[in-house]
Design an enzyme around this catalytic site. Structure first.
Site, PDB file in Angstrom:
ATOM      1  N   ASP A 188     -86.155 -26.799  -0.500  1.00  0.00           N
ATOM      2  CA  ASP A 188     -86.710 -28.128  -0.722  1.00  0.00           C
ATOM      3  C   ASP A 188     -86.673 -28.872   0.608  1.00  0.00           C
ATOM      4  OD1 ASP A 188     -87.401 -30.492  -2.612  1.00  0.00           O
ATOM      5  OD2 ASP A 188     -85.734 -31.221  -1.395  1.00  0.00           O
ATOM      6  N   GLU A 275     -92.049 -25.350  -1.646  1.00  0.00           N
ATOM      7  CA  GLU A 275     -92.956 -26.174  -2.433  1.00  0.00           C
ATOM      8  C   GLU A 275     -94.207 -26.471  -1.620  1.00  0.00           C
ATOM      9  OE1 GLU A 275     -90.950 -29.927  -2.880  1.00  0.00           O
ATOM     10  OE2 GLU A 275     -90.005 -29.511  -0.965  1.00  0.00           O
ATOM     11  N   CYS A 327     -85.302 -30.342 -14.923  1.00  0.00           N
ATOM     12  CA  CYS A 327     -83.867 -30.084 -14.925  1.00  0.00           C
ATOM     13  C   CYS A 327     -83.696 -28.571 -14.792  1.00  0.00           C
ATOM     14  CB  CYS A 327     -83.241 -30.579 -16.222  1.00  0.00           C
ATOM     15  SG  CYS A 327     -81.555 -29.976 -16.478  1.00  0.00           S
ATOM     16  N   CYS A 346     -79.753 -35.810 -16.506  1.00  0.00           N
ATOM     17  CA  CYS A 346     -80.687 -35.247 -17.478  1.00  0.00           C
ATOM     18  C   CYS A 346     -80.323 -35.735 -18.871  1.00  0.00           C
ATOM     19  CB  CYS A 346     -80.633 -33.729 -17.420  1.00  0.00           C
ATOM     20  SG  CYS A 346     -81.607 -32.953 -18.715  1.00  0.00           S
ATOM     21  N   CYS A 349     -79.486 -32.546 -21.366  1.00  0.00           N
ATOM     22  CA  CYS A 349     -78.271 -31.750 -21.324  1.00  0.00           C
ATOM     23  C   CYS A 349     -77.100 -32.463 -20.648  1.00  0.00           C
ATOM     24  CB  CYS A 349     -78.529 -30.405 -20.645  1.00  0.00           C
ATOM     25  SG  CYS A 349     -78.806 -30.534 -18.874  1.00  0.00           S
ATOM     26  N   ASP A 356     -82.406 -33.163  -4.367  1.00  0.00           N
ATOM     27  CA  ASP A 356     -82.834 -32.063  -3.493  1.00  0.00           C
ATOM     28  C   ASP A 356     -82.273 -30.712  -3.958  1.00  0.00           C
ATOM     29  OD1 ASP A 356     -83.938 -34.116  -2.078  1.00  0.00           O
ATOM     30  OD2 ASP A 356     -82.292 -34.222  -0.628  1.00  0.00           O
TER      31      ASP A 356
END
Ligand SMILES: [Zn+2]
Length: 405
Positions: A188, A275, A327, A346, A349, A356
């Site tokens: 990332d 990405e 997530c 999240c 969960c 990052d």
């Protein structure tokens, strides 16, 4: 069909004599002249919305005989570069602007091709032979290469130093190939850190090197100082030189950092997943631009070709893959995640994510081929904790059951 050999560029400092400097200046000038002439013709048609005509340097040689004095390959290459610039622009108008007219102040260079050994290097004598430079050119050959020379680009940097970049067809561009220790890694690219990397051994953050940040700071100071000086004065010229040298220093230092980091990543991992950086939208921010500028795209370029050299797999995920919003544990998609959210929790969960690290983990999972994470609905059904969010322990169970790992 014969397989194309990989190309590798080697850049060396050269020390032209006064006569050779004159020849280079002439060639740079002719290339600029021909570029501007051809561009002018093309732009006229473009503005009138007519078909853009093909133009060759040859058609100017009669009217401007001085063009015959320089290396004709150099002029041919100008034509090719200009055609490529237009092609790129029509393919992707956003990324590639229309080509511009060249000024004498711009960085100067020309490219010439090797035909029938017109370009040679004598490693013993430290000489480079180019078309129209039969006596040879003094060159600092700090490293050797093997293979056939395809072309050479001679350039004069803003600080007055000359360089030759030699493009070589080489059998084996790589250094020793090492066994990868990790199956895959996800990268990332970030703002606060240069990159966050997750592989089989965990997640790591790579900072922007301190010397680069300091160098950028000095660059900004020198820019200011240069702009304060009176134009065309002696002091202004001195400031311009200092600025040009700092630019060179930064770009060398940055390339060095990018090469070393990309090499280390390629050495360690079999599959490298990154990405699509266009999505990041971060480049809009001023700060990001000054720090990472060409850094990211260069980094990806280095990773891509090094992966090819060393037999690794390079994957650039689709721009629609929500690496930051997903997530990594349960697959919940956080549509509300804003650009400035550095961490998020999240709701499905209960895991708290560093933005990052989470993104790099999702990319890593792409690399190891984890099956698609089951959609959110399932994880949202929470029958273990009466008070909404599950405890951390149970969320581990959610993670492993929904991911079927
Ligand atoms: Zn989750």
């Amino acid at each position: 069909m014969q397989r194309k050999l990989p190309l590798k560029a080697y850049k060396y400092r050269i020390y032209p004599t006064d006569g050779q400097m004159v020849f280079f200046a002439k060639t740079f000038g002719c290339c600029r002249f021909v570029w501007n002439k051809m561009l002018d013709k093309k732009m006229n048609a473009y503005k009138k919305k007519e078909r853009i005509p093909g133009v060759t340097p040859a058609e100017y040689k009669k009217e401007f005989p001085f063009l015959k004095e320089v290396d004709s390959f150099a002029l041919c290459n100008v034509q090719l570069q200009l055609e490529k610039a237009f092609k790129d622009h029509f393919r992707n108008r956003k990324q590639f602007k229309l080509p511009k007219f060249k000024k004498k102040r711009d960085k100067q260079s020309y490219t010439t091709n090797n035909r029938q050994n017109s370009i040679r290097v004598d490693f013993e004598k430290g000489l480079l032979y180019l078309p129209k430079i039969r006596e040879g050119l003094k060159i600092e050959l700090h490293r050797r290469f093997e293979g056939k020379i395809k072309s050479v680009t001679v350039s004069r940097a803003n600080d007055g130093k000359y360089y030759a970049s030699i493009l070589v067809e080489t059998q084996n561009p790589r250094n020793k190939v090492v066994e990868p220790k990790s199956k895959a890694c996800g990268i990332d690219l970030g703002l606060g850190h240069f990159a966050t990397v997750t592989n089989d051994f965990g997640s790591y953050k790579f900072e922007h090197p301190k010397y680069l940040l300091k160098g950028e700071e000095r660059l900004r100071r020198l820019q200011k100082s240069h702009s304060r000086k009176q134009k065309d004065s002696k002091n202004s010229e001195k400031a311009r030189l200092r600025l040009a040298r700092q630019h060179t220093y930064i770009s060398n230092a940055r390339n060095d950092f990018l090469h070393k980091l990309s090499k280390a990543i390629i050495d360690e991992n079999q599959v490298v997943v990154v990405e699509d950086i266009n999505v990041k939208g971060l480049l809009k921010s001023r700060l990001a631009k000054s720090i990472s500028d060409s850094g990211w795209s260069k980094f990806l370029t280095y990773l891509r070709y090094k992966a090819e050299w060393y037999g690794r797999t390079f994957i650039q995920v689709d721009r629609f893959f929500p690496s930051s919003k997903l997530c990594h544990r349960c697959g919940y998609k956080n549509e509300d995640l804003a650009l400035h959210d550095r961490t998020w929790c999240c709701p499905a969960c209960g895991e708290t994510h560093d933005r990052d690290v989470n993104a790099s983990k999702n990319l890593y999972f792409v690399g190891i081929g984890r099956p698609e994470v089951t959609p959110v609905e399932q994880a949202l059904v929470d029958d273990r904790s009466p008070k909404g969010l599950p405890k951390k322990l149970s969320c581990d169970e959610t993670g492993s059951s929904t991911t079927k790992s």
